[in-house]
Design a protein around this motif. Structure first.
Motif, PDB file in Angstrom:
ATOM      1  N   UNK B 421       1.430   3.172  10.466  1.00 14.61           N
ATOM      2  CA  UNK B 421       2.534   3.237   9.519  1.00 14.61           C
ATOM      3  C   UNK B 421       2.501   2.031   8.592  1.00 14.61           C
ATOM      4  N   UNK B 422       2.269   0.854   9.178  1.00 14.04           N
ATOM      5  CA  UNK B 422       2.231  -0.354   8.368  1.00 14.04           C
ATOM      6  C   UNK B 422       1.130  -0.295   7.335  1.00 14.04           C
ATOM      7  N   UNK B 423      -0.065   0.055   7.790  1.00 10.16           N
ATOM      8  CA  UNK B 423      -1.188   0.135   6.858  1.00 10.16           C
ATOM      9  C   UNK B 423      -0.943   1.243   5.843  1.00 10.16           C
ATOM     10  N   UNK B 424      -0.331   2.326   6.311  1.00 14.91           N
ATOM     11  CA  UNK B 424      -0.013   3.427   5.396  1.00 14.91           C
ATOM     12  C   UNK B 424       0.882   2.959   4.268  1.00 14.91           C
ATOM     13  N   UNK B 425       1.879   2.152   4.599  1.00 16.43           N
ATOM     14  CA  UNK B 425       2.799   1.677   3.558  1.00 16.43           C
ATOM     15  C   UNK B 425       2.067   0.750   2.592  1.00 16.43           C
ATOM     16  N   UNK B 426       1.316  -0.177   3.167  1.00 19.00           N
ATOM     17  CA  UNK B 426       0.603  -1.111   2.298  1.00 19.00           C
ATOM     18  C   UNK B 426      -0.388  -0.370   1.395  1.00 19.00           C
ATOM     19  N   UNK B 427      -1.078   0.625   1.980  1.00 24.17           N
ATOM     20  CA  UNK B 427      -2.042   1.378   1.189  1.00 24.17           C
ATOM     21  C   UNK B 427      -1.338   2.174   0.088  1.00 24.17           C
ATOM     22  N   UNK B 428      -0.153   2.661   0.393  1.00 26.84           N
ATOM     23  CA  UNK B 428       0.601   3.378  -0.632  1.00 26.84           C
ATOM     24  C   UNK B 428       0.863   2.467  -1.822  1.00 26.84           C
ATOM     25  N   UNK B 429       1.156   1.216  -1.525  1.00 22.73           N
ATOM     26  CA  UNK B 429       1.366   0.229  -2.584  1.00 22.73           C
ATOM     27  C   UNK B 429       0.077   0.044  -3.397  1.00 22.73           C
ATOM     28  N   UNK B 430      -1.038  -0.139  -2.684  1.00 28.72           N
ATOM     29  CA  UNK B 430      -2.328  -0.303  -3.369  1.00 28.72           C
ATOM     30  C   UNK B 430      -2.644   0.929  -4.218  1.00 28.72           C
ATOM     31  N   UNK B 431      -2.365   2.097  -3.638  1.00 26.68           N
ATOM     32  CA  UNK B 431      -2.627   3.348  -4.356  1.00 26.68           C
ATOM     33  C   UNK B 431      -1.909   3.339  -5.694  1.00 26.68           C
TER      34      UNK B 431
END
Lengths: 493, 637
Positions: B421-431
């Motif tokens: 979940x954490x990486x998912x959120x951060x990746x969403x930001x990068x996306x």
């Protein structure tokens, strides 16, 4: 059935050859020679199709048996076919006429003699697959060497003599041992009749040595690693038609021999030596695939890939399972069609450009599109794409091998990756890319006969890839009963 | 009727491939587009039947392989899962067919191109409607083949050919695992049909196997092997290297194959095999880890790429990572939901970028673009919609599916879940950052192209814009309309039926409010950040780049995967091949075998020849010598 249909199948090409022998060898007469041989082989093909139609698929007994006394009380001329051999007979009669059609520009001199050699070879090859007596088998098996030796030695490339002798020595050395083994079988059991031997079995004590003797002959012919080095040389020097016959049919005689004799006669020994076969097969698959990756000569590449493909065959046979043996037979049929086609494909561009080196080509798709499409199809079949016969064979073999031994199946499956790499890389370097060599622009696309031959090979490759039922149904019962016999013999000993 | 869905594309392919020469370019285009469109309409009808009437069917078309106990048919399985895939595949495919009429208008090989597209559609449909693993494998390799053809479509380009082979061979590495998985399934269950295999799964849960010297659980091994196949096809980390290179193909291909359909086959496989995966928590965890690593890795690489298509390709890779970790946390339906919405907005983005590339006359570097948003108003606004949907802007389709993935990862409640979940959120930001970077650099700022004048850039023709518009509608509404169907709590068992198996029902709780708001707010904040970084204050970007040169190099070189593989696999197998050939075959086998023996015989015969010199006294001498030796021997004895 009283009509000696198998004998006529065996003899017809020889009669054609005799007929040619007595015609005058004028240069203007070449066309007649070609028509005569073509006619003979096509009639032969039709007879074999007739055989397939009247072949009873519901039994594993030998059919169309003919028996004739030859040397009193010692050897009988005995032929017959079952579900396993009939496919090889048809493969032979199917490939030979295509070979004869393909002999257009490649053979410049002594065309008549060349055709005679091919016809005689067809006789011998059919004989191998029909023989039901060890001596008869041996004679056909070895006699097949002679026309091939001549084809390479007379009509081959610059290093033909070296290659021809290498081919001859390798295969003959193995065969001598087989002859000794056949003679000893006669002394042990008092017969060389295959059906009788199947019934009475061979004493366990002798099986190991006999198996090894047969193996030494079959291994060379297959060819298995490490006795494969004659094959690339023979292919490179042989004329196209010779390569086609060599790859499509000659190599299959050994695979057939393994099934018919090694498994059928020596189950105990086969069980003992299975690890040996596995090891050699896996080494063949991986080593020769890697070697194929680095070849610069197209024919050599395909020759090495043949060794890898035959590695799958030997692997499948010695899984002694329904899927494995059926897979091996289909793989052999498939390889017969596909390698024949690939050698013809190389022949087509060799005839035009007189080079087999990969790097002298490139970008020819724009010049000869029809050729490129068919070549692509056979490339895909060679790398075992689903929807081609290559896939069915390989997949069944690996499936059976996996049941028997995980490690072997895993390593052999790696060969499938390598197969894709070397075939596609070959295709890319030859067909795709920028057209740099201006000479290539002059190439003409497939002529009518080339187009016809390649289409003839493409159709069964695809058809049986999508619908292999006719093949599998033919061999199913015979393979099943062979395995049963093997298993019961194993328990009884 | 169902069979028509399958075979219309094949028919289209045959007509265009074999008779394209005779019926002409325009007719080939019309025929293929029309037939695939009919197939799409029929698929929508089937999906409607499945949703409304719970229609399910298993149609047997013909036998394929029937060897011993192995019995495989050509068949067509219709259930909720395949119905969804049918619609995704045929819909995107028909739009791409139509779009290609415009995009490929200058290409001399139109019928061939259309034939490949239709053939691909057929193979993909075979893949999704199979009722057994073998036909799945057929489709699997078939789409790989079409992908190979289409990546290498411009056969004169050396790079395109290399990319095509790379795609095929890397996929074969995955297929190697997949095939072994099928062998293992056949070994354990004696069948490769889904229904029979799935039925027997509970009986082998505790079975152990010794595999290559390791004692492993049979289920884990099956799952792992199948997942290796999925990783290859869906370009997950380690086996992802082919996807960015695959952008060498024409853009419509990238949209269809490398965004919407083929690359999602891996996700489909995992979801299809949910009755197996549910019993293997170990491999599910692995899938989560691989998925989130890929999502993160690909997003970081996308940040610095300059090729418009490669950015979107890495974005695809990253989104596939999301789908995998959704499946990994057991939310298969959410993975399917993201697959569904992703098909729309990613195809939209690819086709939109195709429109941009078209406008710039085959320019792909975003540094050479800029300032054209007024010149390409439709493309611009459609790309904005795609970007908003991709980044998960509230109430667009990506918002529903991506946020659901992150939520379910969080609700999983274990370490991997939280991490994901954490990486998912951060990746969403990068996306969000890289997507807006793309938009700003492409459409805003100064016009940077030196090759052609800004006046020469032009909006695409209607035939290209209409598919974009349809996809943009999907990108906007697919989420809100299908949310309940895919992941609604009440409808869960109702829609998916037997197609997806949950050992334990998914959590129906809601994560805390702050968590729900976190991702959308990051996505919103990232827009001004990207605006500031890539448009307002470009100096800052350069400064950051210069300050972190090693990191920048690491990213621009895609974490050095290609270089690593080149050394480990390609160079070494070539060397090994050369060694085995030149040394082993030629020196050892031939050297000691035929050549050695013949040389030896020659040597001996030369020696033997010397004996026969013809001089009587020599013979007499040798005879004397022999006689003496014999006599000595006899006397001593």
């Amino acid at each position: 059935m009283n009509f000696p249909i198998l004998s006529s199948l065996i003899l017809l090409p020889t009669i054609g050859a005799l007929f040619l022998f007595f015609t005058k060898n004028k240069d203007g007469n070449n066309l007649t020679a070609k028509y005569v041989s073509l006619f003979t082989t096509i009639v032969n093909f039709l007879i074999s199709i007739y055989l397939w139609i009247y072949f009873d698929q519901s039994t594993s007994n030998f059919q169309f048996i003919e028996e004739r006394q030859w040397i009193d009380g010692f050897i009988n001329y005995k032929v017959g076919i079952d579900g396993i051999s009939i496919l090889f007979v048809i493969l032979t009669t199917f490939i030979t006429p295509l070979c004869i059609i393909s002999v257009n520009n490649s053979v410049k001199t002594r065309l008549r003699d060349f055709l005679i050699a091919i016809l005689i070879m067809e006789s011998f090859m059919i004989g191998v697959f029909c023989a039901l007596d060890l001596v008869v088998f041996y004679l056909f098996f070895e006699a097949g060497l002679i026309p091939m030796f001549l084809i390479i030695g007379i009509w081959g490339g610059p290093k033909r003599v070296y290659s021809a002798f290498k081919f001859f020595l390798y295969t003959l050395l193995g065969s001598v041992l087989m002859l000794v083994a056949i003679i000893s079988i006669y002394w042990i059991t008092g017969t060389t009749d295959v059906i009788q031997l199947y019934e009475q079995g061979i004493d366990t004590r002798y099986q190991n040595l006999l198996w090894l003797a047969f193996f030494s002959s079959f291994a060379v012919k297959t060819p298995m690693w490490p006795v494969h080095t004659w094959l690339p040389d023979a292919h490179v020097e042989a004329p196209t038609a010779g390569s086609v016959l060599l790859a499509a049919i000659l190599l299959k005689m050994a695979g057939y021999g393994f099934i018919r004799f090694s498994l059928g006669l020596f189950p105990v020994a086969s069980e003992i030596f299975t690890p040996l076969i596995y090891t050699l097969s896996v080494i063949a698959i991986i080593f020769t695939s890697l070697i194929a990756l680095m070849q610069e000569d197209m024919k050599k590449l395909i020759a090495y890939s043949s060794v890898a493909h035959m590695g799958f065959v030997t692997l499948g046979i010695f899984t002694i399972q329904q899927q494995g043996i059926e897979g091996s037979i289909i793989q052999m049929i498939s390889h017969g069609l596909v390698s024949a086609a690939l050698f013809l494909c190389v022949g087509v561009i060799y005839d035009r450009m007189h080079s087999r080196l990969i790097n002298s080509y490139g970008g020819i798709v724009a010049v000869i599109p029809k050729y490129s499409i068919l070549f692509m199809l056979f490339t895909l079949a060679a790398l075992g794409l689903p929807g081609t016969t290559g896939f069915i064979g390989e997949f069944l073999i690996l499936m059976a091998a996996f049941k028997d031994n995980f490690l072997v199946a895993v390593i052999a499956s790696l060969g499938v990756i390598l197969g894709a790499a070397y075939m596609l890389w070959l295709y890319k370097r030859v067909v795709f890319g920028k057209l740099i060599n201006v000479e290539l622009k002059k190439m003409v696309d497939l002529n009518r006969s080339e187009y016809f031959i390649l289409t003839c090979l493409a159709v069964p490759t695809l058809f049986f890839g999508f619908y292999p039922d006719p093949l599998i149904n033919t061999i199913e019962i015979s393979v099943n009963d062979l395995i049963n016999m093997y298993k019961t013999n194993l328990i009884n000993k | 009727m169902e069979i028509l869905i399958l075979f219309l594309p094949l028919l289209a392919s045959i007509i265009s491939g074999f008779f394209g020469k005779y019926i002409g370019d325009r007719n080939s285009e019309i025929v293929t587009s029309a037939l695939v469109s009919i197939s799409a309409i029929l698929s929508i009808f089937v999906l409607y039947q499945v949703i409304v009437n719970q229609y399910e069917d298993n149609i047997v078309i013909a036998t394929w392989i029937n060897s011993g106990s192995l019995d495989v048919n050509w068949s067509m399985l219709i259930d909720p899962l395949s119905a969804i895939m049918l619609v995704v595949v045929t819909l995107v495919s028909s739009l791409v067919h139509i779009y290609s009429i415009g995009y490929m208008s200058h290409d001399p090989h139109k019928p061939r191109f259309m034939a490949y597209l239709s053939l691909f559609t057929f193979a993909m449909l075979m893949l999704v409607t199979s009722d057994n693993f073998l036909q799945l494998f057929f489709g699997w390799e078939g789409v790989g083949l079409c992908s190979y053809f289409l990546i290498g479509f411009w056969f004169k380009k050396e790079s395109a050919n290399a990319a095509a082979i790379k795609a095929f061979v890397v996929n074969r590495v995955g297929d190697f695992g997949f095939a072994l998985g099928i062998f293992l399934i056949f070994y354990l269950f004696g069948t490769v049909n889904y229904s029979e295999v799935f039925q027997q799964i509970p009986s082998v849960v505790d079975k152990n196997l010794s595999f290559l010297g390791l004692e492993v659980k049979a289920i884990d091994l099956i799952c792992l092997l199948l997942f290796i196949g999925a990783m290859g096809k869906s370009a997950q980390i380690l086996l992802h290297t082919w996807l960015p290179d695959a952008m060498e193909g024409p853009t419509p291909v990238s949209a269809l194959i490398h965004a919407a359909t083929m690359v999602t086959a891996g996700v489909f496989l995992v979801v299809r095999c949910s009755p197996i995966y549910e019993y293997s928590p170990l491999i599910l965890n692995l899938i989560t880890i691989v998925g989130m690593t890929t999502a993160f890795f690909a997003a970081t690489v996308a940040l610095v790429q300059t090729d418009i298509k490669k950015i979107i390709a890495y974005s695809t890779c990253s989104q596939l990572g999301y789908m995998f970790f959704a499946a990994g946390v057991g939310a298969y339906n959410v993975a399917m939901f993201h697959l569904f919405t992703h098909a729309f907005f990613k195809a939209l983005l690819f086709l939109g970028s195709g429109s941009v590339i078209h406008a710039f006359k085959d320019e792909q570097n975003i540094n050479n673009m800029g300032g054209v948003w007024k010149k390409l108003p439709y493309t611009y606004s459609l790309m904005i919609i795609g970007t908003l949907a991709l980044t998960g802007f509230p109430f667009l389709s990506g918002f529903y599916s991506k946020d659901a993935i992150i939520e379910f990862a969080y609700l999983k409640g274990n370490t991997t879940g939280y991490l994901a979940a954490g990486i998912g959120i951060f990746t969403a930001f990068l996306t969000s950052i890289y997507s807006w970077r793309l938009i700003f650099k492409t459409f805003h700022g100064e016009y940077n192209n030196k090759e052609i004048n800004i006046e020469e850039t032009h909006e695409s023709p209607l035939v290209m814009l209409v598919p974009l518009i349809v996809l943009s509608i999907g990108s906007i509404f697919a989420g809100i309309l299908f949310k309940d169907l895919f992941i609604g709590h009440g409808n869960l068992n109702y829609f998916w039926g037997e197609a997806i198996k949950f050992l334990e029902p998914l959590s129906t709780e809601h994560p805390p409010m702050w968590f729900l708001i976190l991702t959308p707010s990051l996505v919103l904040i990232s827009i001004p950040i990207a605006y500031y970084l890539f448009l307002k204050n470009k100096g800052l970007t350069d400064e950051i780049t210069n300050m972190n040169k090693p990191l920048y190099n690491f990213l621009i070189n895609k974490w050095y995967f290609d270089e690593l593989y080149e050394v480990i696999f390609i160079k070494s197998s070539k060397k090994l091949g050369l060694f085995l050939w030149k040394f082993f075959d030629v020196k050892i086998i031939d050297g000691f075998g035929p050549d050695g023996i013949s040389a030896l015989i020659k040597k001996f015969s030369i020696k033997a020849k010397k004996f026969q010199s013809g001089f009587i006294y020599q013979y007499a001498f040798v005879m004397l010598l022999g006689f003496t030796a014999l006599l000595t021997f006899l006397i001593i004895k």
